[in-house]
Enzyme design. Sequence first.
Site, PDB file in Angstrom:
ATOM      1  CB  THR A  31      -9.497   3.806  -5.911  1.00  0.00           C
ATOM      2  OG1 THR A  31      -9.885   2.972  -4.806  1.00  0.00           O
ATOM      3  CG2 THR A  31      -9.745   3.078  -7.219  1.00  0.00           C
ATOM      4  CB  ALA A  83     -17.702   5.197  -4.019  1.00  0.00           C
ATOM      5  CG  ASP A  84     -15.887   5.408   1.536  1.00  0.00           C
ATOM      6  OD1 ASP A  84     -14.710   5.016   1.583  1.00  0.00           O
ATOM      7  OD2 ASP A  84     -16.205   6.613   1.566  1.00  0.00           O
ATOM      8  CD  GLU A 103     -14.487  12.893  -2.221  1.00  0.00           C
ATOM      9  OE1 GLU A 103     -13.372  12.381  -2.204  1.00  0.00           O
ATOM     10  OE2 GLU A 103     -15.449  12.420  -1.596  1.00  0.00           O
TER      11      GLU A 103
HETATM   12  C1  5RP Z   1     -12.727  10.224  -0.060  1.00  0.00           C
HETATM   13  C2  5RP Z   1     -13.636   9.276  -0.742  1.00  0.00           C
HETATM   14  C3  5RP Z   1     -13.024   8.088  -1.404  1.00  0.00           C
HETATM   15  O1  5RP Z   1     -13.432   8.050  -2.724  1.00  0.00           O
HETATM   16  C4  5RP Z   1     -13.472   6.845  -0.696  1.00  0.00           C
HETATM   17  O2  5RP Z   1     -13.151   6.963   0.682  1.00  0.00           O
HETATM   18  C5  5RP Z   1     -12.805   5.592  -1.279  1.00  0.00           C
HETATM   19  O3  5RP Z   1     -11.455   5.612  -1.010  1.00  0.00           O
HETATM   20  P1  5RP Z   1     -10.455   4.433  -1.361  1.00  0.00           P
HETATM   21  O4  5RP Z   1     -10.219   4.498  -2.832  1.00  0.00           O
HETATM   22  O5  5RP Z   1      -9.228   4.787  -0.529  1.00  0.00           O
HETATM   23  O6  5RP Z   1     -11.078   3.137  -0.933  1.00  0.00           O
HETATM   24  O7  5RP Z   1     -14.832   9.427  -0.784  1.00  0.00           O
HETATM   25  O8  5RP Z   1     -13.420  11.218   0.635  1.00  0.00           O
END
Ligand code: 5RP
Length: 220
Positions: A31, A83-84, A103
């Site tokens: 993202t 974020a996940d 982060e």
């Molecule tokens: C990386 C993170 C990312 O923000 C999280 O994994 C979301 O990633 P994506 O945008 O690829 O879904 O915390 O350490």
Amino acid sequence: MTSENLKQAVAEAALDYVPRGEIIGVGTGATVNHFIRALGRIAGDLEGAVSSSEASTRLLEAEGVRVLTLNEAGDLPVYIDGADETTRHLQLIKGGGGALTREKVIAAASRRFICIVDSSKLVGTLGRFPLPVEVIPMARSYVGRQLVKLGGRPVLREGFTTDNGNLILDVHDLTINEPMKLEQQINNIAGVVSNGLFAMRPADIVLIAEEGGIRTLKGQ
Ligand code: 5RP
């Protein structure tokens, strides 16, 4: 819309939160990669960025954005990251990309943390996504045993080393009813560098891309 379209839409929306003439914090992930590409269009209006990973640094520089260290920049007006998982209370699981420690530091040093996600990331209770925990290599087994005592099932992220030279344990099967308490409990295990719960310092705003547009969740 595909998940990539949603990520791109929310990344574009985040541009509205970028103060011109300042140094901003920039996170890591798919993202955020869309966000960095969008940022390239206004690179000339930015003083620079502090990056949460080597991967984001490379992309930022390719887009013509000057990258500074946090030590050079000091506190930041805004941090933009993905974020996940997120709850309606703006508490997050992060670290799917393994950049959780940097982060967390950048989020702590930022006045506003704007989190950008697609609607698949919104959950009622955190923990369906395995919780990433960064550990120093010699403490891996010890920390793993302590995480089992907390009810989790830690799995070593194979073949992965963080930008800080450490390992990641992804902790499955946690039911996270008290995110702040668990964040502190895990931080207190010797050998843990940080964990992916962002509850003590949640996001200030979560932008969620949905089929109908961008939804904005705000903290108090
Ligand atoms: C990386 C993170 C990312 O923000 C999280 O994994 C979301 O990633 P994506 O945008 O690829 O879904 O915390 O350490």
